[in-house]
Structures are given as C-alpha cells and as structure tokens.
Design a protein around this motif. Structure first.
Motif, PDB file in Angstrom:
ATOM      1  N   TYR B  29       0.764  -1.020  -0.168  1.00 42.49           N
ATOM      2  CA  TYR B  29       0.165  -0.216  -0.098  1.00 42.49           C
ATOM      3  C   TYR B  29       1.245   1.196  -0.212  1.00 42.49           C
ATOM      4  O   TYR B  29       2.015   1.374   0.756  1.00 42.49           O
ATOM      5  N   ASP B  34      -2.164   4.585  -3.778  1.00 38.16           N
ATOM      6  CA  ASP B  34      -3.422   3.383  -3.487  1.00 38.16           C
ATOM      7  C   ASP B  34      -4.441   4.130  -2.804  1.00 38.16           C
ATOM      8  O   ASP B  34      -4.236   4.650  -1.663  1.00 38.16           O
ATOM      9  N   ASP B  35      -5.708   3.700  -3.709  1.00 40.01           N
ATOM     10  CA  ASP B  35      -6.565   3.629  -3.196  1.00 40.01           C
ATOM     11  C   ASP B  35      -7.332   2.941  -1.771  1.00 40.01           C
ATOM     12  O   ASP B  35      -7.371   2.457  -0.538  1.00 40.01           O
ATOM     13  N   SER B  36      -6.214   1.170  -2.057  1.00 43.63           N
ATOM     14  CA  SER B  36      -6.475   0.106  -0.562  1.00 43.63           C
ATOM     15  C   SER B  36      -5.859  -0.159  -0.627  1.00 43.63           C
ATOM     16  O   SER B  36      -4.929  -0.392  -1.696  1.00 43.63           O
ATOM     17  N   ILE B 115       0.430   4.550   7.688  1.00 47.41           N
ATOM     18  CA  ILE B 115       1.143   4.168   7.153  1.00 47.41           C
ATOM     19  C   ILE B 115       1.859   4.892   6.174  1.00 47.41           C
ATOM     20  O   ILE B 115       2.129   6.106   5.174  1.00 47.41           O
TER      21      ILE B 115
END
Lengths: 143, 255
Positions: B29, B34-36, B115
């Motif tokens: 990720y 990135d969306d997910s 993250i």
C-alpha cells in the motif's frame, strides 16, 4: 479519526480471538455494560407504566411472563453477574492489586499481570454468570 | 478488494538447501497513489531458524525490491520491524516462521499507526507521547558537580523499574491496545509504562508532575486492563502491570 491513522477500529477493538481470555473478558465487560445500560433504560420505561394504573401495569408486566420475556430476563441475570464479578476483579487490578511484582523478565516473558489470579477471576465470573442464569431459568420456567 | 499477485513459480537465484517453503503474503500500500491495500504472494524457502524478516528480505532480494520494510538490528533491540504477522503484532526479526505453525504467513503494517508505505509505519505520535511523559530523571540536583554526588540505588530499588526500562519503543503494545484502536488521543500503553518506569525510580522526584500529565480524560483512565499490550511485548516489559501500579497512585492504593 481519519483513514490515514490506520486504526484497527471497532472491529479491532471488539475482536476477542487473538489475545487470550483477558481480551475476551474485556470484550464481555463492554458488551454486558452496554446491555445493562439498555436494560436500565428499559426498566425505567417499564416501571413508568405504573402511571397508567393497575391495568396498564399488569398489561406491561405480562410481557415479562412470556417465554421471550423469561429469556430476556435470564440474559439480564447473566450480564449482571458477569459484570459485577469481573468488575470487582478489574477494580482490584486498577488499584495495582494482584497484578504481580516487578522483576527482571525471563524469556519467554509471560506477563506477570496476566497471572492465574486474574484468569481464575475471569473464569469464575463466567461460571457464576452461567450458574445464576440456569438458576433464574429454572425459577422462571419452573413456575 | 485485495488484489492477489502471485509469482510463486519464479526461481531464486541462490541455491537453497531447505525443502520447506511457506507462502508469504505481503500487504502492499502506498498512500500517495493507492486507494486500498492489496496482497502479493511469494513462495519463500525457510529453515527452522528463518525469521519472518529474513523471508521478507529474501523477497526483496530475489522477487521484488520495492517492498518497503524498516529494520536495523535483526536481534529485537532496535524496535524497528514491528508488524502484524498472522494477525498479531510481532517483531519480524524475533518471529521464526517455524514457530508460527502455518503454511501461510501474512504480514501487514501495524494497526493504529499511519502507514508510510507497505510495512513501514510512522512513529511520530509514539515518540511524541513518549516525550510527553518526561522520560528522564527529574530532580533539582541532576548536575554532578563533585564525586560525592552519585545517586546510589540498592538492587531492590533497581528491581522496581528495571523491567520497564527494557522498552525498545517498537510500538507493538500500542498496536494491540483495544483503546488505541478507536481513540486517536489516548496516550497509549507505551508512554504510560514509561511514566511508571520513572515514577518507580528511587532517584526520580517527578512523580507528581507525571501523574498530572496522565491524569486526564484521554490519559490513564482510558486503559481498561485488557492486557493485550503485555501479551505482545517482545521484551517482557508488561505495560499493563506498570499502568495499574500507576493508577494505584492516583486512586490512593499506593503512595
């Protein structure tokens, strides 16, 4: 809370499967606390029916004399007993009582705060709740 | 939905003596585009002594060098390689694949930390809360001016806090904590345990100021003694014990 924080969320908080019986007790404590709060609100509503006079009171009380009513009350007994017994354990723990003594840890580092006293306390709370529930069911359905 | 990308049939470039292999699932990720998150799967050979970190480094070396992971000492001392391994926060360098007793090892970034990318998370808040509880000895005469000003301590006094001084600030306790899972402002078990470490130190005189810092709505009262922090600590710190002792001071059980 934003997505960026990558929080485990309610699902992560409520998941009782990964961290042993202490996390299960934590989860049950939250659940029974919410359940008892809901019962408290319902109980106030129930007793307020006295304002409708004898007929109104009897009508509402009859709801608790059904099979569903008995099961609901048995759940209340279970929640009440577990929350009380486990609450005493947690309160003692919060005061630093029965959580072990600081010492140099040895591998594999079993945490002293998660000791047998607290495990006995948790299992006792579950056992007593089960016994009280069975007794309550016997009384209610034995009429 | 997680996208699975398997390159299990690729061959490693180095000779491997092991006949055993494990499916390593790595969460990928990048918050910038990135969306997910999605999982990539790799077949990695392992020996009895192979750690999860070594398996990840094997993937970086032979399959995909872009996997982001933070590590340094490889011996559970620096506290850099904390991650979710098969759903539980652990140090990758301190977790042997053979001990997981599973054919599939899933690695994800630690919960309750923002993250950076893949398995690397931000530690800013952990360090901020650690700093907030004043992690140093507080007393008026800390400057040693003569040889006679040594702060003596008996072995018994040392035992009161030495366990809590083992903290390597890996963040596993904060990741396992159920309160941290929902409360963004909670100070966290790491900082609270360190507050006790200094409060319990016989040389320290800052107990009152530290208790004042943690005695607030998102402070020590948000701990409900679930004990998950202590169960995941790789150094035996037992934050739950320290937090309850600390609360014992505030409740009047201890003096």
């Amino acid at each position: 809370m934003t997505k960026d924080e990558h929080k485990a969320g309610i699902g992560g908080m409520a998941n009782p499967t990964r961290y042993g019986i202490e996390r299960v007790a934590y989860w049950l404590m939250r659940l029974t606390g919410l359940g008892l709060l809901a019962y408290f609100v319902a109980h106030i509503y129930e007793t307020s029916n006295i304002l409708r006079g004898q007929v109104g009171w009897d009508e509402f009380l009859a709801l608790t004399q059904t099979t569903e009513g008995h099961i609901f009350l048995a759940l209340v007994i279970a929640m009440c007993v577990f929350h009380t017994v486990n609450g005493v354990r947690v309160m003692l723990g919060h005061g630093g009582i029965g959580v072990g003594t600081p010492a140099r840890p040895d591998y594999p580092y079993d945490p002293a705060s998660q000791n047998y006293r607290h495990k006995i306390g948790i299992y006792s709370a579950i056992l007593l709740a089960a016994i009280a529930t069975m007794y309550g069911l016997a009384v209610m359905f034995g009429e | 939905m997680a996208q699975v990308s398997s390159i299990a049939n690729e061959q490693t470039s180095t000779p491997v003596s092991s006949s055993k292999s494990v499916m390593l699932r790595i969460s990928r990720y990048n918050p910038e585009h990135d969306d997910s998150s999605k999982f990539m799967e790799f077949n990695v050979p392992y020996e009895k002594w192979t750690t999860v970190l070594e398996a990840i480094l094997e993937v970086k070396k032979h399959f995909d060098h872009s996997v982001a992971v933070r590590y340094s000492c490889r011996q559970a001392t620096c506290g850099s390689c904390g991650m979710m391994i098969n759903g539980k926060p652990r140090l990758a360098c301190f977790t042997k694949i053979s001990e997981l007793d599973s054919d599939v090892v899933t690695v994800e970034p630690m919960n309750n930390f923002p993250i950076i990318r893949d398995l690397a998370v931000k530690f800013e808040r952990l360090f901020d809360t650690h700093q907030k509880i004043k992690p140093y000895l507080i007393r008026d005469d800390t400057e040693l001016e003569t040889d006679e000003r040594e702060f003596l301590q008996s072995p018994k006094e040392l035992e009161q806090y030495i366990q809590f001084a083992n903290c390597i600030k890996c963040g596993l306790c904060n990741s396992a904590c159920p309160t941290m899972a929902t409360d963004s402002s909670f100070v966290g078990p790491q900082a609270l345990a360190q507050a006790y470490r200094y409060v319990a130190d016989s040389r320290d005189k800052g107990k009152d100021s530290r208790l004042k810092i943690i005695d607030e709505s998102h402070g020590i009262w948000r701990c409900h003694f679930a004990g998950s922090c202590s169960q995941v600590c790789p150094k035996g710190v037992d934050p739950a014990m320290g937090i309850q002792f600390l609360r014992g001071y505030l409740l009047g059980f201890r003096s």
